[in-house]
Write an enzyme that holds these catalytic residues in place. Sequence first.
Site, PDB file in Angstrom:
ATOM      1  N   ASP A  69     -12.775  -8.855  -1.612  1.00 54.94           N
ATOM      2  CA  ASP A  69     -11.360  -8.779  -1.713  1.00 54.94           C
ATOM      3  C   ASP A  69     -10.784  -9.154  -0.391  1.00 54.94           C
ATOM      4  O   ASP A  69     -11.281  -9.111   0.684  1.00 54.94           O
ATOM      5  CB  ASP A  69     -10.926  -7.228  -2.020  1.00 54.94           C
ATOM      6  N   GLU A 125     -13.625  -3.472  -1.785  1.00 55.21           N
ATOM      7  CA  GLU A 125     -13.829  -2.606  -0.750  1.00 55.21           C
ATOM      8  C   GLU A 125     -13.129  -2.121   0.159  1.00 55.21           C
ATOM      9  O   GLU A 125     -13.218  -0.876   0.712  1.00 55.21           O
ATOM     10  CB  GLU A 125     -14.954  -3.434   0.170  1.00 55.21           C
ATOM     11  N   GLU A 126     -11.842  -2.731   0.352  1.00 52.12           N
ATOM     12  CA  GLU A 126     -10.780  -2.392   1.179  1.00 52.12           C
ATOM     13  C   GLU A 126     -10.301  -0.968   0.725  1.00 52.12           C
ATOM     14  O   GLU A 126      -9.548  -0.396   1.433  1.00 52.12           O
ATOM     15  CB  GLU A 126      -9.661  -3.311   1.244  1.00 52.12           C
ATOM     16  N   ARG A 165     -27.485  -0.420  14.560  1.00 54.60           N
ATOM     17  CA  ARG A 165     -28.239   0.915  15.017  1.00 54.60           C
ATOM     18  C   ARG A 165     -28.559   1.713  13.870  1.00 54.60           C
ATOM     19  O   ARG A 165     -28.047   1.810  12.860  1.00 54.60           O
ATOM     20  CB  ARG A 165     -27.267   1.679  16.043  1.00 54.60           C
TER      21      ARG A 165
END
Length: 400
Positions: A69, A125-126, A165
């Site tokens: 998106d 996703e946003e 990480r």
Amino acid sequence: MIEHWQQVYRHLHAHPELSGEERATARLVADELRALPGWEVTENVGGTGVVGVLHSGPGPVVWLRADMDGLPVQEETGLDYASTVPGVMHACGHDVHVAALLGACEELSANPLPGTVVALFQPAEETGAGAQSMLNDGLLDRFPAPRIVLGQHVGPLPAGLILSRPGTLMAASDSVRITFLGKGGHASQPHTAVDPLLMAATFVVRMQALTARQTATAATPVLTAGALHAGTRPNIIADSSEVLLSLRTFTDGSRARMIEGIQRLAEAEAAAAGAPQEPKVEFYDHFPVTENTPGDTERVLAALAAASLPVMPMENPITGSEDFGAFGAAAEVPSVFWHIGGMDPARFTQDDLHYMLTESALPPHYPSNHSPRFAPDPAQALPAAITTMVTAARSELTRP
């Protein structure tokens, strides 16, 4: 074929679609996948999601994810392939993610390894809704269950530079809408009104104290006012005002304290102003903390480094947010996510690189994700992102 994926990228960049509306993007993805040997393609998963499955005999199942998106941002890059959609832009690099995963799918089918690769092209996703919408649509029941989930995100770093990480990688996020309810009136007689704009403005200033009082926590929360809406004309005092906030936290306790503090401070501002009603406080678009599975993360990063890819360990998590972790959490399997640079390295001076290393931040003069001027360099970003995803996938497919 890298030229083809660069053309796909430019097309996607010029034709962005907002969260949940990625219909043309999904059709393009499905057509490109079907043109590759061996891929089984399913559309409309969780709305506009696309899932590709590549079976290459017995072996592990690896999920690879890209989001699709765009954002409600008016592009200001000046590119010849800039967005043709007014007010909508791929300002976060999801077009890079899609083109890179398609390129990785091509390489994985051209040189298959025993096992199964599942490529997830995720919508929305946003808004934090896309991963869960695919899961709610039976993702785990309809497709081979993963042993591990892998994902990446392009950023304004030198192309190919990989940052990650183990443990907490990215913050949890909540959007907040606060509506202050006042009493409208004429601007010449403010004493007859209760000004909701003043309530909102004072609240925005005072809310900075909420994060200042949590500086002793391991990772201080971030609270940002992204919008303040009130009124229509200079001589009218409005009946209501709206403040939109973005909250980023790293622990459940910190999130609970911030939510309580926002509610308390908003109610106190309204009470102090003599508002006729309490404010409405709504929390929405929640993203969980992104957690990289220890052990698996070190193994994947070691495989990338062994392939002579530039891996830089991150000392601290970042305050951006993702819904990628929902897949691994739902499947109860490890997940590994990394950030990858997408800019021409020649743009970065030694001082820039030193600042990034010492401050764990981008130099202020670089457009960041969500900026109307954010523009990865596809000639360098795509080959790097494709190679990184293929290398990580193959390292997991060959793991006993």
